[in-house]
Design a protein around this motif. Structure first.
Motif, mmCIF file in Angstrom:
data_model
loop_
_atom_site.group_PDB
_atom_site.id
_atom_site.type_symbol
_atom_site.label_atom_id
_atom_site.label_comp_id
_atom_site.label_asym_id
_atom_site.label_seq_id
_atom_site.Cartn_x
_atom_site.Cartn_y
_atom_site.Cartn_z
ATOM 1 N N ARG A 84 -8.421 -7.382 1.075
ATOM 2 C CA ARG A 84 -7.266 -7.247 1.970
ATOM 3 C C ARG A 84 -5.971 -7.107 1.176
ATOM 4 O O ARG A 84 -5.077 -6.346 1.566
ATOM 5 C CB ARG A 84 -7.187 -8.456 2.900
ATOM 6 C CG ARG A 84 -8.292 -8.502 3.952
ATOM 7 C CD ARG A 84 -8.187 -9.801 4.719
ATOM 8 N NE ARG A 84 -9.194 -9.888 5.771
ATOM 9 C CZ ARG A 84 -9.496 -11.017 6.395
ATOM 10 N NH1 ARG A 84 -8.870 -12.143 6.077
ATOM 11 N NH2 ARG A 84 -10.411 -11.020 7.354
ATOM 12 N N GLU A 85 -5.875 -7.826 0.073
ATOM 13 C CA GLU A 85 -4.691 -7.708 -0.779
ATOM 14 C C GLU A 85 -4.586 -6.287 -1.337
ATOM 15 O O GLU A 85 -3.506 -5.687 -1.346
ATOM 16 C CB GLU A 85 -4.761 -8.719 -1.918
ATOM 17 C CG GLU A 85 -3.543 -8.698 -2.842
ATOM 18 C CD GLU A 85 -3.685 -9.668 -3.989
ATOM 19 O OE1 GLU A 85 -2.673 -10.293 -4.356
ATOM 20 O OE2 GLU A 85 -4.802 -9.791 -4.548
ATOM 21 N N LEU A 86 -5.708 -5.745 -1.792
ATOM 22 C CA LEU A 86 -5.740 -4.367 -2.277
ATOM 23 C C LEU A 86 -5.355 -3.407 -1.165
ATOM 24 O O LEU A 86 -4.545 -2.486 -1.370
ATOM 25 C CB LEU A 86 -7.141 -4.036 -2.795
ATOM 26 C CG LEU A 86 -7.413 -2.558 -3.125
ATOM 27 C CD1 LEU A 86 -6.511 -2.073 -4.250
ATOM 28 C CD2 LEU A 86 -8.891 -2.354 -3.470
ATOM 29 N N ARG A 87 -5.912 -3.590 0.005
ATOM 30 C CA ARG A 87 -5.619 -2.714 1.141
ATOM 31 C C ARG A 87 -4.131 -2.660 1.447
ATOM 32 O O ARG A 87 -3.558 -1.574 1.634
ATOM 33 C CB ARG A 87 -6.379 -3.221 2.369
ATOM 34 C CG ARG A 87 -6.110 -2.423 3.643
ATOM 35 C CD ARG A 87 -6.774 -3.073 4.842
ATOM 36 N NE ARG A 87 -6.166 -4.352 5.176
ATOM 37 C CZ ARG A 87 -6.679 -5.212 6.062
ATOM 38 N NH1 ARG A 87 -7.813 -4.933 6.680
ATOM 39 N NH2 ARG A 87 -6.075 -6.354 6.318
ATOM 40 N N GLU A 88 -3.492 -3.813 1.475
ATOM 41 C CA GLU A 88 -2.074 -3.838 1.821
ATOM 42 C C GLU A 88 -1.207 -3.252 0.712
ATOM 43 O O GLU A 88 -0.169 -2.638 0.981
ATOM 44 C CB GLU A 88 -1.639 -5.258 2.167
ATOM 45 C CG GLU A 88 -2.342 -5.803 3.408
ATOM 46 C CD GLU A 88 -2.333 -4.815 4.565
ATOM 47 O OE1 GLU A 88 -1.243 -4.383 4.986
ATOM 48 O OE2 GLU A 88 -3.428 -4.445 5.046
ATOM 49 N N ALA A 89 -1.628 -3.392 -0.535
ATOM 50 C CA ALA A 89 -0.901 -2.748 -1.634
ATOM 51 C C ALA A 89 -0.982 -1.226 -1.504
ATOM 52 O O ALA A 89 0.005 -0.518 -1.731
ATOM 53 C CB ALA A 89 -1.460 -3.203 -2.979
ATOM 54 N N ILE A 90 -2.156 -0.722 -1.132
ATOM 55 C CA ILE A 90 -2.316 0.719 -0.919
ATOM 56 C C ILE A 90 -1.428 1.180 0.219
ATOM 57 O O ILE A 90 -0.750 2.213 0.128
ATOM 58 C CB ILE A 90 -3.787 1.078 -0.630
ATOM 59 C CG1 ILE A 90 -4.665 0.777 -1.846
ATOM 60 C CG2 ILE A 90 -3.913 2.556 -0.242
ATOM 61 C CD1 ILE A 90 -6.156 0.912 -1.566
ATOM 62 N N HIS A 91 -1.403 0.399 1.301
ATOM 63 C CA HIS A 91 -0.579 0.799 2.453
ATOM 64 C C HIS A 91 0.903 0.802 2.103
ATOM 65 O O HIS A 91 1.626 1.739 2.465
ATOM 66 C CB HIS A 91 -0.833 -0.136 3.631
ATOM 67 C CG HIS A 91 -0.079 0.263 4.860
ATOM 68 N ND1 HIS A 91 1.085 -0.371 5.247
ATOM 69 C CD2 HIS A 91 -0.292 1.255 5.761
ATOM 70 C CE1 HIS A 91 1.547 0.204 6.345
ATOM 71 N NE2 HIS A 91 0.734 1.195 6.680
ATOM 72 N N ARG A 92 1.371 -0.222 1.402
ATOM 73 C CA ARG A 92 2.784 -0.254 1.030
ATOM 74 C C ARG A 92 3.130 0.896 0.094
ATOM 75 O O ARG A 92 4.164 1.556 0.239
ATOM 76 C CB ARG A 92 3.128 -1.589 0.377
ATOM 77 C CG ARG A 92 3.158 -2.764 1.342
ATOM 78 C CD ARG A 92 3.765 -3.986 0.676
ATOM 79 N NE ARG A 92 2.989 -4.436 -0.472
ATOM 80 C CZ ARG A 92 2.009 -5.337 -0.409
ATOM 81 N NH1 ARG A 92 1.666 -5.860 0.761
ATOM 82 N NH2 ARG A 92 1.360 -5.700 -1.507
ATOM 83 N N ALA A 93 2.260 1.138 -0.888
ATOM 84 C CA ALA A 93 2.522 2.216 -1.842
ATOM 85 C C ALA A 93 2.492 3.568 -1.148
ATOM 86 O O ALA A 93 3.329 4.439 -1.415
ATOM 87 C CB ALA A 93 1.493 2.173 -2.972
ATOM 88 N N GLY A 94 1.531 3.765 -0.240
ATOM 89 C CA GLY A 94 1.458 5.019 0.495
ATOM 90 C C GLY A 94 2.627 5.211 1.432
ATOM 91 O O GLY A 94 3.137 6.331 1.592
ATOM 92 N N SER A 95 3.079 4.126 2.050
ATOM 93 C CA SER A 95 4.242 4.203 2.934
ATOM 94 C C SER A 95 5.490 4.577 2.157
ATOM 95 O O SER A 95 6.335 5.338 2.639
ATOM 96 C CB SER A 95 4.436 2.864 3.659
ATOM 97 O OG SER A 95 3.342 2.576 4.493
ATOM 98 N N ALA A 96 5.612 4.047 0.944
ATOM 99 C CA ALA A 96 6.744 4.414 0.092
ATOM 100 C C ALA A 96 6.685 5.891 -0.275
ATOM 101 O O ALA A 96 7.694 6.604 -0.223
ATOM 102 C CB ALA A 96 6.758 3.549 -1.164
ATOM 103 N N ALA A 97 5.494 6.361 -0.608
ATOM 104 C CA ALA A 97 5.332 7.772 -0.968
ATOM 105 C C ALA A 97 5.643 8.678 0.222
ATOM 106 O O ALA A 97 6.140 9.790 0.050
ATOM 107 C CB ALA A 97 3.910 8.027 -1.462
ATOM 108 N N ALA A 98 5.370 8.200 1.421
ATOM 109 C CA ALA A 98 5.602 9.009 2.618
ATOM 110 C C ALA A 98 7.081 9.260 2.884
ATOM 111 O O ALA A 98 7.428 10.197 3.603
ATOM 112 C CB ALA A 98 4.964 8.342 3.834
ATOM 113 N N VAL A 99 7.930 8.433 2.311
ATOM 114 C CA VAL A 99 9.379 8.630 2.478
ATOM 115 C C VAL A 99 10.019 9.012 1.141
ATOM 116 O O VAL A 99 11.176 8.710 0.873
ATOM 117 C CB VAL A 99 10.060 7.377 3.058
ATOM 118 C CG1 VAL A 99 9.609 7.148 4.475
ATOM 119 C CG2 VAL A 99 9.789 6.136 2.212
#
Length: 207
Positions: A84-99
């Motif tokens: 879950r920690e890995l999953r949320e790091a991916i989501h935060r990093a991907g969200s940053a890349a999206a903007v």
């Protein structure tokens, strides 16, 4: 990267609620990007979160559904927390890349720690690429494959643009490779269909 079928920080407000339980049969597996399919194990991020890996058994089921291990692969509670920690790091990093942003250094460091554990072998069998996991701690090695996919995607080793789903309650990630970059949903069959129904209802005056 090929081979699979096609938490740090303060929780967001969306994560403050206790996620609802979901069965393995309800995994979102339509995303073309393995790492973003893993992100989707927490759904409805902008509403009431839906946790789809509530137990080690469900994490194993997700890995199995993505050709990353068998039904007898051991998965511990500790690994579930790490996943879950890995999953949320991916989501935060991907969200940053999206903007057009850069991931936080802490998230990059976590992803890099996971890729350093990468011990799976990619082989070609019958014209199909398949991951072979080590006998020792195969579930952790499976998650390292997910992390490697995330790094390749976030690092620009894929065609397209990373975006966040525009369905109001979703918040999932996807890679837009459409002509003109007009894709808006992580999945047309789910989020896109929800928006079509909502728009149709609105056009009929909410009836």
């Amino acid at each position: 990267m090929t081979g699979s079928p096609a938490a740090r920080g303060t929780p967001t407000a969306a994560h403050s609620a206790t996620p609802a339980r979901r069965s393995p049969q309800e995994f979102r597996l339509g995303n073309e990007i393995l790492a973003f399919r893993f992100v989707a194990t927490l759904g409805e991020r902008r509403a009431e979160p839906l946790e789809r890996i509530t137990t080690p058994e469900q994490l194993r089921a997700w890995c199995t559904a993505n050709d990353l291990g068998g039904t007898d692969m051991p998965v511990s509670d500790a690994l579930l927390r790490d996943a879950r920690e890995l999953r949320e790091a991916i989501h935060r990093a991907g969200s940053a890349a999206a903007v057009d942003g850069t991931p936080e250094p802490a998230d990059e460091e976590l992803l890099n720690r996971w890729t350093a554990r990468h011990r799976a072998r990619l082989t070609l069998t019958g014209g199909r690429a398949q991951w072979h996991l080590p006998d020792t701690d195969p579930a952790r090695a499976a998650l390292a494959v997910v992390a490697l996919d995330a790094v390749a995607t976030l690092g620009g080793h894929r065609d397209g643009v990373i975006k966040r789903c525009e369905q109001p309650t979703c918040g999932g990630l996807f890679m837009d490779t459409s002509r003109g970059g007009r894709r808006r949903w992580c999945s047309m069959a789910t989020c896109g269909n929800k928006m079509k129904k909502a728009n149709l209802k609105a056009a009929r005056g909410g009836a």
